[in-house]
Design a protein around this motif. Structure first.
Motif, PDB file in Angstrom:
ATOM      1  N   ARG A 252       0.850  -1.153   0.167  1.00 44.70           N
ATOM      2  CA  ARG A 252      -0.249   0.337  -0.115  1.00 44.70           C
ATOM      3  C   ARG A 252       1.225   1.487  -0.287  1.00 44.70           C
ATOM      4  NH1 ARG A 252      -2.854  -1.193   3.979  1.00 44.70           N
ATOM      5  NH2 ARG A 252      -4.694  -2.180   2.735  1.00 44.70           N
ATOM      6  N   GLY A 253       0.273   2.123  -0.872  1.00 47.42           N
ATOM      7  CA  GLY A 253       1.557   3.284  -0.937  1.00 47.42           C
ATOM      8  C   GLY A 253       2.694   3.290  -1.654  1.00 47.42           C
ATOM      9  N   LYS A 254       3.228   1.846  -2.233  1.00 40.73           N
ATOM     10  CA  LYS A 254       4.115   1.681  -2.402  1.00 40.73           C
ATOM     11  C   LYS A 254       3.704   0.985  -4.250  1.00 40.73           C
ATOM     12  CE  LYS A 254       6.386   0.340   1.368  1.00 40.73           C
ATOM     13  NZ  LYS A 254       7.338   1.310   1.379  1.00 40.73           N
ATOM     14  N   THR A 255       4.668   1.148  -5.253  1.00 41.74           N
ATOM     15  CA  THR A 255       5.419   0.606  -6.491  1.00 41.74           C
ATOM     16  C   THR A 255       5.234  -0.758  -6.581  1.00 41.74           C
ATOM     17  OG1 THR A 255       5.747   2.839  -7.312  1.00 41.74           O
ATOM     18  CG2 THR A 255       6.018   0.679  -8.544  1.00 41.74           C
ATOM     19  N   ALA A 256       4.178  -1.599  -7.209  1.00 41.13           N
ATOM     20  CA  ALA A 256       4.695  -2.775  -6.991  1.00 41.13           C
ATOM     21  C   ALA A 256       4.367  -3.376  -8.196  1.00 41.13           C
ATOM     22  CB  ALA A 256       3.396  -3.363  -5.367  1.00 41.13           C
ATOM     23  N   LEU A 257       5.104  -3.878  -8.587  1.00 36.60           N
ATOM     24  CA  LEU A 257       5.391  -5.610  -9.623  1.00 36.60           C
ATOM     25  C   LEU A 257       5.339  -6.576  -9.120  1.00 36.60           C
ATOM     26  CD1 LEU A 257       5.409  -6.209 -12.917  1.00 36.60           C
ATOM     27  CD2 LEU A 257       8.245  -5.969 -12.518  1.00 36.60           C
ATOM     28  N   VAL A 258       3.868  -7.609  -9.341  1.00 38.27           N
ATOM     29  CA  VAL A 258       3.250  -8.783  -8.567  1.00 38.27           C
ATOM     30  C   VAL A 258       3.444 -10.048  -9.887  1.00 38.27           C
ATOM     31  CG1 VAL A 258       1.723 -10.083  -8.187  1.00 38.27           C
ATOM     32  CG2 VAL A 258       1.996  -7.577  -7.317  1.00 38.27           C
ATOM     33  N   ILE A 259       4.766 -10.665  -9.430  1.00 37.82           N
ATOM     34  CA  ILE A 259       5.001 -11.822 -10.820  1.00 37.82           C
ATOM     35  C   ILE A 259       4.366 -13.086 -10.417  1.00 37.82           C
ATOM     36  CG2 ILE A 259       6.184 -13.075 -12.370  1.00 37.82           C
ATOM     37  CD1 ILE A 259       8.490 -10.783 -11.773  1.00 37.82           C
ATOM     38  N   ALA A 260       3.247 -13.345 -10.930  1.00 37.04           N
ATOM     39  CA  ALA A 260       2.247 -14.995 -11.285  1.00 37.04           C
ATOM     40  C   ALA A 260       1.693 -15.254 -11.636  1.00 37.04           C
ATOM     41  CB  ALA A 260       1.166 -13.761  -9.769  1.00 37.04           C
ATOM     42  N   HIS A 261       1.795 -16.679 -11.645  1.00 36.65           N
ATOM     43  CA  HIS A 261       1.749 -17.947 -11.921  1.00 36.65           C
ATOM     44  C   HIS A 261       0.029 -18.078 -11.635  1.00 36.65           C
ATOM     45  CE1 HIS A 261       0.683 -21.358 -14.388  1.00 36.65           C
ATOM     46  NE2 HIS A 261       0.393 -22.275 -13.558  1.00 36.65           N
ATOM     47  N   ARG A 262      -0.667 -17.848 -10.431  1.00 33.58           N
ATOM     48  CA  ARG A 262      -1.739 -18.534  -9.482  1.00 33.58           C
ATOM     49  C   ARG A 262      -3.050 -16.928  -9.831  1.00 33.58           C
ATOM     50  NH1 ARG A 262      -1.433 -21.469  -4.433  1.00 33.58           N
ATOM     51  NH2 ARG A 262       0.204 -20.394  -4.063  1.00 33.58           N
ATOM     52  N   LEU A 263      -3.611 -16.950 -11.121  1.00 29.80           N
ATOM     53  CA  LEU A 263      -4.937 -15.761 -10.673  1.00 29.80           C
ATOM     54  C   LEU A 263      -5.204 -15.220  -9.775  1.00 29.80           C
ATOM     55  CD1 LEU A 263      -6.171 -16.145 -14.266  1.00 29.80           C
ATOM     56  CD2 LEU A 263      -3.352 -15.170 -13.756  1.00 29.80           C
ATOM     57  N   SER A 264      -5.831 -16.022  -8.916  1.00 33.67           N
ATOM     58  CA  SER A 264      -6.521 -15.593  -7.971  1.00 33.67           C
ATOM     59  C   SER A 264      -5.507 -14.774  -6.600  1.00 33.67           C
ATOM     60  CB  SER A 264      -7.120 -16.893  -6.899  1.00 33.67           C
ATOM     61  OG  SER A 264      -5.224 -17.682  -6.280  1.00 33.67           O
ATOM     62  N   THR A 265      -4.260 -14.665  -6.962  1.00 32.73           N
ATOM     63  CA  THR A 265      -3.604 -13.529  -6.591  1.00 32.73           C
ATOM     64  C   THR A 265      -3.541 -12.687  -7.078  1.00 32.73           C
ATOM     65  OG1 THR A 265      -1.298 -14.021  -7.127  1.00 32.73           O
ATOM     66  CG2 THR A 265      -2.138 -15.670  -4.883  1.00 32.73           C
ATOM     67  N   VAL A 266      -4.119 -12.261  -8.415  1.00 31.45           N
ATOM     68  CA  VAL A 266      -3.476 -10.850  -8.792  1.00 31.45           C
ATOM     69  C   VAL A 266      -5.216 -10.099  -8.943  1.00 31.45           C
ATOM     70  CG1 VAL A 266      -1.364 -11.452  -9.081  1.00 31.45           C
ATOM     71  CG2 VAL A 266      -3.515 -12.256 -10.745  1.00 31.45           C
ATOM     72  N   VAL A 267      -5.954 -10.668  -8.260  1.00 33.29           N
ATOM     73  CA  VAL A 267      -7.513 -10.153  -8.687  1.00 33.29           C
ATOM     74  C   VAL A 267      -7.270  -8.209  -8.085  1.00 33.29           C
ATOM     75  CG1 VAL A 267      -7.966 -12.156  -9.477  1.00 33.29           C
ATOM     76  CG2 VAL A 267      -8.641 -11.126  -7.003  1.00 33.29           C
ATOM     77  N   ASP A 268      -6.644  -8.413  -7.089  1.00 34.30           N
ATOM     78  CA  ASP A 268      -7.569  -6.866  -6.658  1.00 34.30           C
ATOM     79  C   ASP A 268      -6.287  -5.989  -7.515  1.00 34.30           C
ATOM     80  OD1 ASP A 268      -8.925  -7.575  -5.165  1.00 34.30           O
ATOM     81  OD2 ASP A 268      -7.714  -8.447  -3.663  1.00 34.30           O
ATOM     82  N   ALA A 269      -5.124  -6.545  -8.278  1.00 37.83           N
ATOM     83  CA  ALA A 269      -4.035  -5.492  -8.915  1.00 37.83           C
ATOM     84  C   ALA A 269      -4.856  -4.179  -9.862  1.00 37.83           C
ATOM     85  CB  ALA A 269      -3.499  -6.532  -9.821  1.00 37.83           C
ATOM     86  N   HIS A 270      -4.120  -3.075  -9.295  1.00 43.29           N
ATOM     87  CA  HIS A 270      -4.650  -2.114 -10.103  1.00 43.29           C
ATOM     88  C   HIS A 270      -4.726  -2.522 -11.637  1.00 43.29           C
ATOM     89  CE1 HIS A 270      -3.297  -0.476  -6.717  1.00 43.29           C
ATOM     90  NE2 HIS A 270      -4.363   0.453  -6.422  1.00 43.29           N
ATOM     91  N   GLN A 271      -4.193  -3.053 -12.592  1.00 44.58           N
ATOM     92  CA  GLN A 271      -4.128  -2.876 -13.601  1.00 44.58           C
ATOM     93  C   GLN A 271      -2.963  -5.105 -13.852  1.00 44.58           C
ATOM     94  OE1 GLN A 271      -0.874  -1.363 -16.194  1.00 44.58           O
ATOM     95  NE2 GLN A 271      -2.689  -1.105 -17.959  1.00 44.58           N
ATOM     96  N   ILE A 272      -3.269  -5.349 -14.758  1.00 41.66           N
ATOM     97  CA  ILE A 272      -2.776  -7.191 -14.762  1.00 41.66           C
ATOM     98  C   ILE A 272      -2.639  -6.816 -16.328  1.00 41.66           C
ATOM     99  CG2 ILE A 272      -2.861  -9.174 -14.898  1.00 41.66           C
ATOM    100  CD1 ILE A 272      -5.327  -8.791 -12.839  1.00 41.66           C
ATOM    101  N   VAL A 273      -0.906  -7.163 -16.555  1.00 38.92           N
ATOM    102  CA  VAL A 273      -0.568  -7.030 -17.902  1.00 38.92           C
ATOM    103  C   VAL A 273      -0.578  -9.111 -18.375  1.00 38.92           C
ATOM    104  CG1 VAL A 273       1.053  -6.717 -19.441  1.00 38.92           C
ATOM    105  CG2 VAL A 273       0.821  -5.128 -17.395  1.00 38.92           C
ATOM    106  N   VAL A 274      -0.788  -9.141 -19.310  1.00 40.28           N
ATOM    107  CA  VAL A 274      -0.617 -10.254 -20.067  1.00 40.28           C
ATOM    108  C   VAL A 274       0.054 -10.839 -21.264  1.00 40.28           C
ATOM    109  CG1 VAL A 274      -1.918 -12.509 -20.626  1.00 40.28           C
ATOM    110  CG2 VAL A 274      -3.490 -10.760 -19.356  1.00 40.28           C
ATOM    111  N   LEU A 275       1.360 -11.408 -20.597  1.00 38.50           N
ATOM    112  CA  LEU A 275       2.463 -11.267 -21.567  1.00 38.50           C
ATOM    113  C   LEU A 275       1.920 -13.366 -22.566  1.00 38.50           C
ATOM    114  CD1 LEU A 275       5.830 -10.841 -19.912  1.00 38.50           C
ATOM    115  CD2 LEU A 275       4.391  -9.849 -21.925  1.00 38.50           C
TER     116      LEU A 275
END
Length: 619
Positions: A546-569
């Protein structure tokens, strides 16, 4: 930022051919120059010791000639026993005193230079690129450093304490022989020395190849042993103890054969050296004997010649061994200098500046990258992580997700495009300031073989115990730690093998929370956790981000549903981007991955329930 398409080639490994010995000596000289005054004093003591040593045979001559005093002459009691014997003992003593003073004065220079080179090599290895460390063999590299450090001390010790003193003594002996006797003694000595030197250098140069090959096989066998021990659990998993033992034995057997070949060439060298020395001794003593018979020389002269030759040839005989050791020391030192001179693939620019973090906005702009020019990993990747926001990157394995984290840490430089923090291109920043602003929870956590407290505290050197415990609580591992008999002093073992995967990952999370940087990277940060702990720690990670710039790299999509943006590679290309709900609405690649993972979880839950029914019925 203007897009670039050029791909920088990976740096080439340094050539395997060894450099000349003089190159290695010149490379070593600056480390000893700082101790030049000590070198000067040591050389002064060296010359004094050799003057005293050469004076011993001269006094011995006087002592023997003094024995020719007629019986009953009062000088026999006063001059010979008192004067010459005391002087003889004094010179012997002074030889030892000056020698010890020389070694005492120069000890600081030897150990100081070895420490400086070892430390510089250690720092340089940490400064080398990730590519180098992924390709290296730890066992062989540590062996090279160990041998190189030892070689420096041996080289300095042999050259200053044995070879140079022997040369000084040689000059003094030749001057003494030429002034006291005829030049025949000088020419015989010089001829023997030239023959000895030519033979020793020729044979030693020839056999150095066998010694170098022996060292390579030694490093190879050592590397195999280290790799097998580091991967102890893997060896056990596949019952490959005998296989690893055979591999190690193959290395030891090859090393043994190389040792035998090296020993055979050594025996040839020693035999030839002894033949040259024996021939010169016979020639010198025959000439001295002939002089005594013809009464051109006294018996004391004969004793002095014999004593001078013995004093000269004993160290000269050892000089062959020393030359061999010096050659080997130069070879070992050259291998360490090769490590020290290995160019950095990623280096700070001459005008690099310290990162000034304002709001920590991260941008990837038209990034191209490849580990190998023949295989492109990232293709024109562009996205932004706004200040204080969380952006997740998802995709199949091998799509380039973890590569983004490596590039943001600047373990590699991009091949095209650029990455910036607050508008500052990473290539214009010092790597130290950049990495201080970033914290990471990696997928594969490797811990130091130290205490849990040390590993958590590694996130910020100098952190207090209270701060370490606060980070552990935030990572939900404090209760586990205090339940251990030694608490925070519990040793985690080699690479943290005493802890489970989830426990290691929570230590890594605590370590990053302690660092508290403005930019966070979570690379599959909860992949080793069970569902209950994953939900708890996911909440803590969200709180930490919270309040930090965060890059989340994930395989399980359930862990990133609350991300402000999701980039699909997909295969290194951005194919979709948006929030969780937006991507589901697109009915594209992300939606397919989501349905696939949800159905897999449903099947797993159904299977667990089905397996539980017979057990319940049996009970």
């Amino acid at each position: 930022m203007r897009r670039a398409h050029s791909v920088e080639p990976a740096p080439q490994s340094p050539p395997g051919t060894p450099r000349s010995d003089w190159f290695t000596i010149r490379r070593l000289a600056p480390y000893l120059w700082r101790y030049r005054w000590r070198v000067g004093f040591a050389l002064t003591f060296l010359v004094a010791a050799k003057l005293a040593n050469v004076g011993v045979p001269v006094l011995l001559k006087q002592l023997v000639d003094g024995l020719a005093i007629p019986a009953g002459d009062p000088r026999a009691l006063l001059v010979v026993p008192v004067g010459l014997l005391v002087a003889y003992a004094g010179l012997r003593l002074m030889t030892t005193v000056f020698t010890e003073l020389r070694e005492l004065v120069f000890a600081k220079a030897t150990h100081g230079a070895a420490r400086q080179i070892a430390l510089e090599t250690f720092r340089h290895l940490h400064a080398l690129s990730l590519r180098f460390h992924l390709e290296r063999q730890t066992g062989g590299m540590t062996r090279d450093i160990e041998r190189g450090t030892r070689a420096l001390q041996s080289l300095v010790s042999y050259s200053l304490f044995t070879i140079v003193p022997t040369l000084v003594e040689l000059v003094l002996v030749l001057v003494l022989l030429g002034s006291q006797f005829d030049m025949g003694f000088v020419w015989i000595t010089l001829a023997a020395l030239v023959a000895y030197a030519v033979f020793t250098i020729t044979v030693t140069e020839w056999r150095t190849q066998y010694r170098r090959h022996m060292n390579e096989l030694d490093s190879k066998a050592h590397s195999r042993a280290i790799d097998a021990l580091l991967n102890y659990e893997t060896v056990k998993y596949f019952n490959n103890e005998d296989f690893e033992a055979r591999r190690y034995d193959e290395g030891l057997d090859a090393f043994r054969r190389a040792q035998l070949k090296s020993q055979g060439t050594l025996s040839l060298l020693n035999t030839g050296q002894q033949f040259i020395i024996a021939a010169s001794l016979v020639a010198m003593l025959w000439r001295a004997t002939d002089g005594v018979v013809e009464q051109r020389l006294t018996l004391g002269d004969f004793v002095m010649v014999n004593a001078l030759l013995i004093q000269l040839y004993i160290p000269l005989n050892f000089l062959g061994v020393l030359y061999r050791e010096v050659k080997q020391s130069l070879t070992d030192l050259d291998k360490m200098f090769n490590l020290l001179e290995r160019e950095r693939e990623v280096a700070d620019a001459p005008d690099a500046h310290v990162l000034q973090v304002a709001d920590a906005t991260v941008r990837f702009e038209h990034v191209d990258f490849s580990y190998d020019p023949r295989r492109q990993i990232l293709h024109d990747v562009s996205f932004e992580i706004p200040a204080g926001r969380t952006v997740a990157v998802v995709g199949a394995s091998g799509s380039g997700k973890s590569t983004l984290a490596r590039l943001l840490y600047r373990f590699y430089d991009v091949g095209g495009g650029g990455i910036s923090v607050d508008g500052q291109d990473l290539r214009t920043l010092t790597q130290d300031s950049l990495r201080r602003a970033i914290g990471i929870v990696p997928q594969d956590t490797v811990l130091f073989n130290d205490s849990i407290g040390y590993n958590i505290g590694y996130g910020r050197a100098g952190a207090s115990q209270a701060e370490i415990e606060a980070a552990a609580r935030a990572a939900h591992i404090h209760d586990f730690i205090v339940a251990q008999p030694q608490g925070y002093d519990t040793v985690v073992g080699e690479r943290g093998l005493k802890l489970s995967g989830g426990e290691k990952q929570r230590v890594a999370i605590a370590r990053t929370l302690l660092k508290n940087p403005p930019i966070l990277i979570f690379d599959e940060a909860t992949s080793a956790l069970d569902s209950a702990n994953e939900r708890a720690i996911q909440a803590e990670l969200s709180s930490a981000a919270r309040g930090k710039t965060a890059l989340v790299i994930a395989h399980r999509l359930s862990t990133v549903v609350d991300a402000h943006q999701i980039v699909v590679l997909d295969h290194g290309r951005v194919i979709e981007r948006g929030t969780h709900l937006q991507l589901l609405a697109l009915q594209g690649a992300y939606a397919r991955m989501w349905r696939l993972q949800q159905s897999s979880q449903s099947r797993a839950a159904s299977q667990d329930g089905a397996e539980g029914e017979p057990v319940a019925a049996a009970l």
